[in-house]
Design an enzyme around this catalytic site. Structure first.
Site, PDB file in Angstrom:
ATOM      1  N   VAL A  14      20.377  12.504  25.446  1.00  0.00           N
ATOM      2  CA  VAL A  14      20.382  12.956  26.928  1.00  0.00           C
ATOM      3  C   VAL A  14      20.065  14.489  27.046  1.00  0.00           C
ATOM      4  CG1 VAL A  14      22.540  13.338  28.460  1.00  0.00           C
ATOM      5  CG2 VAL A  14      22.316  11.019  27.387  1.00  0.00           C
ATOM      6  N   ASP A  32      22.413  23.310  19.647  1.00  0.00           N
ATOM      7  CA  ASP A  32      22.761  22.099  18.815  1.00  0.00           C
ATOM      8  C   ASP A  32      23.188  22.638  17.546  1.00  0.00           C
ATOM      9  OD1 ASP A  32      21.831  19.037  19.327  1.00  0.00           O
ATOM     10  OD2 ASP A  32      22.538  19.626  17.285  1.00  0.00           O
ATOM     11  N   ARG A  37      17.084  19.715  13.863  1.00  0.00           N
ATOM     12  CA  ARG A  37      16.763  19.494  15.352  1.00  0.00           C
ATOM     13  C   ARG A  37      16.029  20.647  15.988  1.00  0.00           C
ATOM     14  NH1 ARG A  37      14.986  15.513  18.766  1.00  0.00           N
ATOM     15  NH2 ARG A  37      15.978  15.681  20.774  1.00  0.00           N
ATOM     16  N   THR A  91      29.597  10.594  22.224  1.00  0.00           N
ATOM     17  CA  THR A  91      31.047   9.895  22.210  1.00  0.00           C
ATOM     18  C   THR A  91      31.110   8.475  21.705  1.00  0.00           C
ATOM     19  OG1 THR A  91      30.491   9.260  24.351  1.00  0.00           O
ATOM     20  CG2 THR A  91      31.865  11.405  24.332  1.00  0.00           C
ATOM     21  N   THR A 126      29.549  10.363  28.160  1.00  0.00           N
ATOM     22  CA  THR A 126      30.302   9.140  28.766  1.00  0.00           C
ATOM     23  C   THR A 126      31.637   9.024  28.065  1.00  0.00           C
ATOM     24  OG1 THR A 126      28.395   7.962  28.654  1.00  0.00           O
ATOM     25  CG2 THR A 126      30.197   6.506  28.938  1.00  0.00           C
ATOM     26  N   CYS A 266      25.916   2.881  24.022  1.00  0.00           N
ATOM     27  CA  CYS A 266      26.356   2.887  25.526  1.00  0.00           C
ATOM     28  C   CYS A 266      27.203   1.747  25.569  1.00  0.00           C
ATOM     29  CB  CYS A 266      25.315   3.102  26.355  1.00  0.00           C
ATOM     30  SG  CYS A 266      24.417   4.663  26.162  1.00  0.00           S
ATOM     31  N   ARG A 337      21.069   3.612  16.197  1.00  0.00           N
ATOM     32  CA  ARG A 337      22.473   3.710  16.098  1.00  0.00           C
ATOM     33  C   ARG A 337      23.146   2.533  16.747  1.00  0.00           C
ATOM     34  NH1 ARG A 337      22.912   8.850  19.854  1.00  0.00           N
ATOM     35  NH2 ARG A 337      21.380   8.138  20.663  1.00  0.00           N
TER      36      ARG A 337
HETATM   37  N1  LIG Z   1      21.226   8.084  24.820  1.00  0.00           N
HETATM   38  C1  LIG Z   1      21.276   7.243  25.909  1.00  0.00           C
HETATM   39  O1  LIG Z   1      20.832   6.352  26.529  1.00  0.00           O
HETATM   40  C2  LIG Z   1      22.555   7.680  26.895  1.00  0.00           C
HETATM   41  C3  LIG Z   1      22.739   7.295  28.252  1.00  0.00           C
HETATM   42  C4  LIG Z   1      23.686   7.763  29.055  1.00  0.00           C
HETATM   43  C5  LIG Z   1      24.790   8.674  28.381  1.00  0.00           C
HETATM   44  N2  LIG Z   1      24.790   8.803  27.101  1.00  0.00           N
HETATM   45  C6  LIG Z   1      25.925   9.413  26.656  1.00  0.00           C
HETATM   46  O2  LIG Z   1      25.589  10.760  26.458  1.00  0.00           O
HETATM   47  C7  LIG Z   1      26.216  11.415  25.335  1.00  0.00           C
HETATM   48  C8  LIG Z   1      25.289  11.926  24.521  1.00  0.00           C
HETATM   49  O3  LIG Z   1      24.560  10.851  23.822  1.00  0.00           O
HETATM   50  P1  LIG Z   1      22.978  11.068  23.025  1.00  0.00           P
HETATM   51  O4  LIG Z   1      22.431   9.745  23.076  1.00  0.00           O
HETATM   52  O5  LIG Z   1      22.429  12.283  23.736  1.00  0.00           O
HETATM   53  O6  LIG Z   1      23.415  11.460  21.630  1.00  0.00           O
HETATM   54  P2  LIG Z   1      22.806  12.131  20.432  1.00  0.00           P
HETATM   55  O7  LIG Z   1      23.273  11.777  19.179  1.00  0.00           O
HETATM   56  O8  LIG Z   1      21.195  11.769  20.817  1.00  0.00           O
HETATM   57  O9  LIG Z   1      22.734  13.607  20.797  1.00  0.00           O
HETATM   58  C9  LIG Z   1      23.957  14.521  20.411  1.00  0.00           C
HETATM   59  C10 LIG Z   1      23.527  15.873  20.151  1.00  0.00           C
HETATM   60  O10 LIG Z   1      24.538  16.642  20.223  1.00  0.00           O
HETATM   61  C11 LIG Z   1      24.574  17.324  18.848  1.00  0.00           C
HETATM   62  N3  LIG Z   1      25.948  17.825  18.742  1.00  0.00           N
HETATM   63  C12 LIG Z   1      26.853  17.177  17.997  1.00  0.00           C
HETATM   64  N4  LIG Z   1      28.202  17.705  18.304  1.00  0.00           N
HETATM   65  C13 LIG Z   1      28.040  19.116  18.625  1.00  0.00           C
HETATM   66  C14 LIG Z   1      28.500  20.156  18.981  1.00  0.00           C
HETATM   67  N5  LIG Z   1      29.589  20.211  18.655  1.00  0.00           N
HETATM   68  N6  LIG Z   1      27.847  21.178  19.496  1.00  0.00           N
HETATM   69  C15 LIG Z   1      26.678  21.117  19.817  1.00  0.00           C
HETATM   70  N7  LIG Z   1      25.941  20.019  19.523  1.00  0.00           N
HETATM   71  C16 LIG Z   1      26.375  18.988  18.935  1.00  0.00           C
HETATM   72  C17 LIG Z   1      24.053  16.576  17.770  1.00  0.00           C
HETATM   73  O11 LIG Z   1      23.603  17.338  16.951  1.00  0.00           O
HETATM   74  C18 LIG Z   1      22.991  15.759  18.643  1.00  0.00           C
HETATM   75  O12 LIG Z   1      21.880  16.497  18.777  1.00  0.00           O
HETATM   76  C19 LIG Z   1      27.271  10.277  24.731  1.00  0.00           C
HETATM   77  O13 LIG Z   1      28.399  10.528  25.483  1.00  0.00           O
HETATM   78  C20 LIG Z   1      26.439   8.984  25.284  1.00  0.00           C
HETATM   79  O14 LIG Z   1      27.317   8.101  25.613  1.00  0.00           O
HETATM   80  C21 LIG Z   1      23.557   8.455  26.441  1.00  0.00           C
END
Ligand SMILES: NC(=O)c1ccc[n+]([C@@H]2O[C@H](COP(=O)([O-])OP(=O)(O)OC[C@H]3O[C@@H](n4cnc5c(N)ncnc54)[C@H](O)[C@@H]3O)[C@@H](O)[C@H]2O)c1
Length: 427
Positions: A14, A32, A37, A91, A126, A266, A337
């Site tokens: 995201v 991050d 990464r 989340t 989310t 999700c 995941r």
């Molecule tokens: N992937 C999807 O398709 C999607 C779609 C809609 C919503 N979401 C929501 O968006 C959110 C993020 O999902 P994602 O898929 O991008 O996750 P992800 O795991 O791909 O990325 C999260 C990133 O956050 C970093 N991170 C974790 N803790 C941190 C911190 N304390 N400080 C800084 N960086 C930190 C991680 O290293 C990682 O690179 C979630 O809540 C998910 O439910 C995801």
């Protein structure tokens, strides 16, 4: 007037596409905690494949003070001078399906240390309704010593991207926005409007925006659970579920959902966030949780169906060679995941079968680290008793099943992507 400077906290599926998009108009610092990464991104490579290398490289800057562009870092002092902090951290749920807010809390602590008067913190992760104002804002206040809605403000704008989908990219999806006061709502909305081509919808409150996101995925989950139940019923009745769905789908208002394994972080996770909050309010969400139970049962169901056909065909189960086609949670995407293919693998292993996992998209190391399973990107040179198509990657459409099958074998199609003559059965 000083130009807005945006920090994006969490550069995953995201955060990165959003950071890249904002970087075309603003100075953006991507933060991050994952140093691997950060160095990957600063060298112009996105291993999630959401942003192609050329597009990423076109916005990267080596100096975070440039007026436009993206600079990625794990250093706090580089996000100190931003005035928008957008949080896009994971989340997930724990093994008992309870929300894990730790990344959100930690990210709020990080932002709390750099928060200044007038700043706006927008959450995109989310969550359940109330998480931003009841769980995150108090952390921001405590760490920064600033007062909410007086010194700093909050917003919530849920992300709706679909990993691997190159058509519905972030700028082409209408974005729901919200703010902690009506004025901040407008500010947040205007910020997103500068980059989201599809436009925005300003929700009246943060809680409304949070609830809207969590129900989008819960609705999908329940609809898929319904067709999974249909697949189980029609299979007992010897009726082809796909044929039924195709016939029913000719009505204008029949919803085109398909049966399958519901994985990812999700659809299979978000309903638990809503369920948890509902339970806190003393309401037991029957439909939401029934949907979850149905979808989580599908790995076991696929296995029992495959074993049934093996017995019918006199194929010895113990020691059977089984090929699993696909370990990612969905097609044409490297994301493993919360993939429910591992449920099928775990069940089949209980019968002492030998499993080979072939997935041209999945990172072998990640599959090993996360699930302790060996997967390969190379087509196995071997013949199998059973082939289960679990993920509809494009590569599998061109696969010659004849060279992979033993003379007596089972082909099971979880995704309904093979022709009737190619398979024994499927969902
Ligand atoms: N992937 C999807 O398709 C999607 C779609 C809609 C919503 N979401 C929501 O968006 C959110 C993020 O999902 P994602 O898929 O991008 O996750 P992800 O795991 O791909 O990325 C999260 C990133 O956050 C970093 N991170 C974790 N803790 C941190 C911190 N304390 N400080 C800084 N960086 C930190 C991680 O290293 C990682 O690179 C979630 O809540 C998910 O439910 C995801």
């Amino acid at each position: 007037m000083k130009k807005d400077k945006i920090a994006i906290i969490g550069l995953g599926y995201v955060g990165l596409p959003l950071a890249r998009l904002f970087a075309t108009k603003f100075s953006v610092v991507g933060f991050d905690i994952n140093t691997k990464r950060i160095s990957e991104l600063m060298s112009g490579i996105d291993s999630t494949l959401e942003v192609d290398n050329e597009t990423l490289q076109s916005v990267l800057v080596s100096d975070p003070s440039e007026s436009n562009g993206l600079f990625c870092t794990n250093q706090l002092d580089k996000i100190k001078d931003c005035n928008y902090y957008i949080i896009t951290v994971p989340t997930p749920v724990d093994k008992n399906n309870r929300p894990i807010l730790t990344p959100l809390i930690k990210a709020s602590e990080t932002v709390g240390t750099v928060l200044k008067k007038g700043d706006i913190v927008v959450y995109e992760s989310t969550v359940y309704p109330g998480a931003t104002e009841e769980d995150c804002v108090p952390i921001l206040e405590k760490i920064s010593g600033l007062k909410f809605n007086k010194d700093f403000y909050a917003g919530y704008s849920p992300e709706r991207i679909n990993p691997g989908d190159k058509e519905h990219t972030v700028e082409k999806i209408l974005k729901v926005t919200s703010g902690s006061t009506p004025e901040i709502g407008l500010k947040v909305d205007n910020l997103y409007k500068t980059v989201i081509i599809a436009g925005t919808h300003l929700a009246p409150t943060i809680k409304v925006a949070e609830a809207s996101k969590v129900i989008e995925n819960s609705q999908r989950d329940i609809n898929i659970a319904f067709v999974n139940e249909l697949a189980k019923i029609f299979n007992l009745m010897n009726i082809n579920t796909q044929d039924v769905l195709e016939a029913a789908g000719t009505k204008w208002n029949f919803l085109p959902f398909k049966p399958g394994l519901v994985g990812g972080h999700c659809i299979g996770v978000d309903p638990y966030y809503l369920a948890q909050k509902a339970q806190e309010y003393g309401y037991n969400p029957e439909i939401i949780l029934a949907g979850r139970r149905m979808n989580d049962s599908m790995g076991g169901y696929v296995t029992s169906e495959v074993i049934k056909i093996m017995i019918q065909k006199d194929i010895k189960i113990k020691g059977a060679e089984i090929l699993i086609l696909g370990i990612t949670f969905k097609e044409n995407c490297p994301d493993v995941r919360n993939t429910k293919v591992v449920d099928v693998v775990a069940q089949l292993k209980k019968y002492n079968t030998n499993i080979t996992i072939f997935d041209p998209w999945a990172n072998e190391e990640e599959v090993m680290d996360e699930y302790g399973l060996i997967s390969t990107k190379e087509i196995p040179i071997k013949k199998f008793d059973v082939i289960i198509l679990t993920v509809a990657h494009n590569e599998f459409k061109k696969l010659n099943f004849d060279i992979l099958k033993k003379e007596t074998s089972v082909v099971y199609d979880v995704k309904n992507s093979l022709s009737q003559s190619q398979k024994d059965n499927g969902l």
